[in-house]
Design a protein around this motif. Structure first.
Motif, PDB file in Angstrom:
ATOM      1  N   UNK A 233      36.665  35.735-146.776  1.00  0.00           N
ATOM      2  CA  UNK A 233      36.029  34.889-147.793  1.00  0.00           C
ATOM      3  C   UNK A 233      36.432  33.419-147.691  1.00  0.00           C
ATOM      4  N   UNK A 234      37.509  33.132-147.024  1.00  0.00           N
ATOM      5  CA  UNK A 234      37.963  31.741-146.898  1.00  0.00           C
ATOM      6  C   UNK A 234      37.092  30.987-145.895  1.00  0.00           C
ATOM      7  N   UNK A 235      36.715  29.776-146.261  1.00  0.00           N
ATOM      8  CA  UNK A 235      36.012  28.902-145.333  1.00  0.00           C
ATOM      9  C   UNK A 235      37.075  28.106-144.586  1.00  0.00           C
ATOM     10  N   UNK A 236      37.126  28.271-143.276  1.00  0.00           N
ATOM     11  CA  UNK A 236      38.176  27.633-142.472  1.00  0.00           C
ATOM     12  C   UNK A 236      37.533  26.715-141.443  1.00  0.00           C
ATOM     13  N   UNK A 237      37.958  25.473-141.444  1.00  0.00           N
ATOM     14  CA  UNK A 237      37.466  24.486-140.489  1.00  0.00           C
ATOM     15  C   UNK A 237      38.651  23.879-139.747  1.00  0.00           C
ATOM     16  N   UNK A 238      38.510  23.767-138.442  1.00  0.00           N
ATOM     17  CA  UNK A 238      39.563  23.147-137.642  1.00  0.00           C
ATOM     18  C   UNK A 238      39.224  21.684-137.399  1.00  0.00           C
ATOM     19  N   UNK A 239      40.223  20.814-137.624  1.00  0.00           N
ATOM     20  CA  UNK A 239      40.028  19.384-137.435  1.00  0.00           C
ATOM     21  C   UNK A 239      40.693  18.881-136.171  1.00  0.00           C
ATOM     22  N   UNK A 240      41.033  17.616-136.171  1.00  0.00           N
ATOM     23  CA  UNK A 240      41.577  16.955-134.988  1.00  0.00           C
ATOM     24  C   UNK A 240      43.053  17.292-134.784  1.00  0.00           C
ATOM     25  N   UNK A 241      43.541  16.993-133.598  1.00  0.00           N
ATOM     26  CA  UNK A 241      44.972  17.038-133.312  1.00  0.00           C
ATOM     27  C   UNK A 241      45.552  15.647-133.532  1.00  0.00           C
TER      28      UNK A 241
END
Length: 216
Positions: free
Chosen positions: A195-203
């Motif tokens: 159910x969690x919305x997970x987005x990966x961003x920059x390093x």
């Protein structure tokens, strides 16, 4: 990108005197060779009347760029001892310029090596050695009922909650050491049952100063 590396935190300056010769070490963090060259030029302009402006710098994750100059001192007595200070501390992305005002007494080969090396070390201490750590930004959005558990799991994994936004849902901005990102995403997905919305961003690199994390 390196997981972590050592460098200097800020501009630093230190001065020593050996047999009436004055040695002034100026140290600065840099990201590119152009920045290093600009800094060296600025010090040379500042100390235009000095006998020598010796320098050394190391740039790149694998020290791809590593240069030094004796600036008129006997070969191997000035630039190399300064570079050896950077090598000895394994400092990357840093430049040192040691300015010498001649005091009228010759120091000899050994004396020059010691004086330039000592000055460079004092300059590095003034600029403060730090470690930079590579983090990945992870954005996790969940409902309020799940947020407490998610927060507990994030902190339990020794990750950092960098920011929290409260709207109709809770959005955590998490800093995760780059090589642990895949595990964190999988873990949060599992415990939230998808159910969690997970987005990966920059390093991005971060550094800890007085127990506070500062991101580049």
């Amino acid at each position: 990108m390196l997981k972590h590396f050592k460098t200097v935190n800020e501009f630093g300056e230190a001065e020593i005197t050996e047999k009436k010769s004055k040695f002034i070490a100026a140290v600065k963090p840099v990201s590119t060779e152009d920045e290093a060259r600009e800094f060296i030029l600025s010090i040379k302009k500042k100390h235009y009347n000095a006998a020598h402006n010796v320098f050394a710098y190391r740039i790149g994750g694998k020290n791809e760029i590593e240069k030094q100059s004796d600036d008129g001192e006997p070969s191997g007595t000035a630039g190399l001892p300064v570079l050896d200070v950077l090598r000895g501390e394994d400092l990357k992305n840093a430049v040192i310029v040691v300015t010498r005002y001649f005091g009228g007494t010759l120091l000899g080969t050994g004396g020059l090596v010691r004086a330039y090396g000592k000055s460079a070390k004092e300059g590095v201490l003034s600029a403060k050695i730090i470690e930079k750590i590579l983090y990945k930004y992870i954005y996790i959005t969940v409902d309020y009922n799940t947020s407490g558990k998610i927060q507990y799991e994030i902190l339990g994994g020794e990750h950092i909650i960098y920011d929290t936004e409260y709207t109709d849902k809770v959005k955590f901005t998490v800093l995760c050491e780059n090589d642990k990102a895949v595990g964190l995403v999988k873990h949060i997905t599992d415990i939230s049952r998808g159910t969690a919305l997970i987005e990966e961003g920059k390093n991005s690199y971060g550094k800890w100063i007085n127990s506070k994390l500062i991101m580049d």
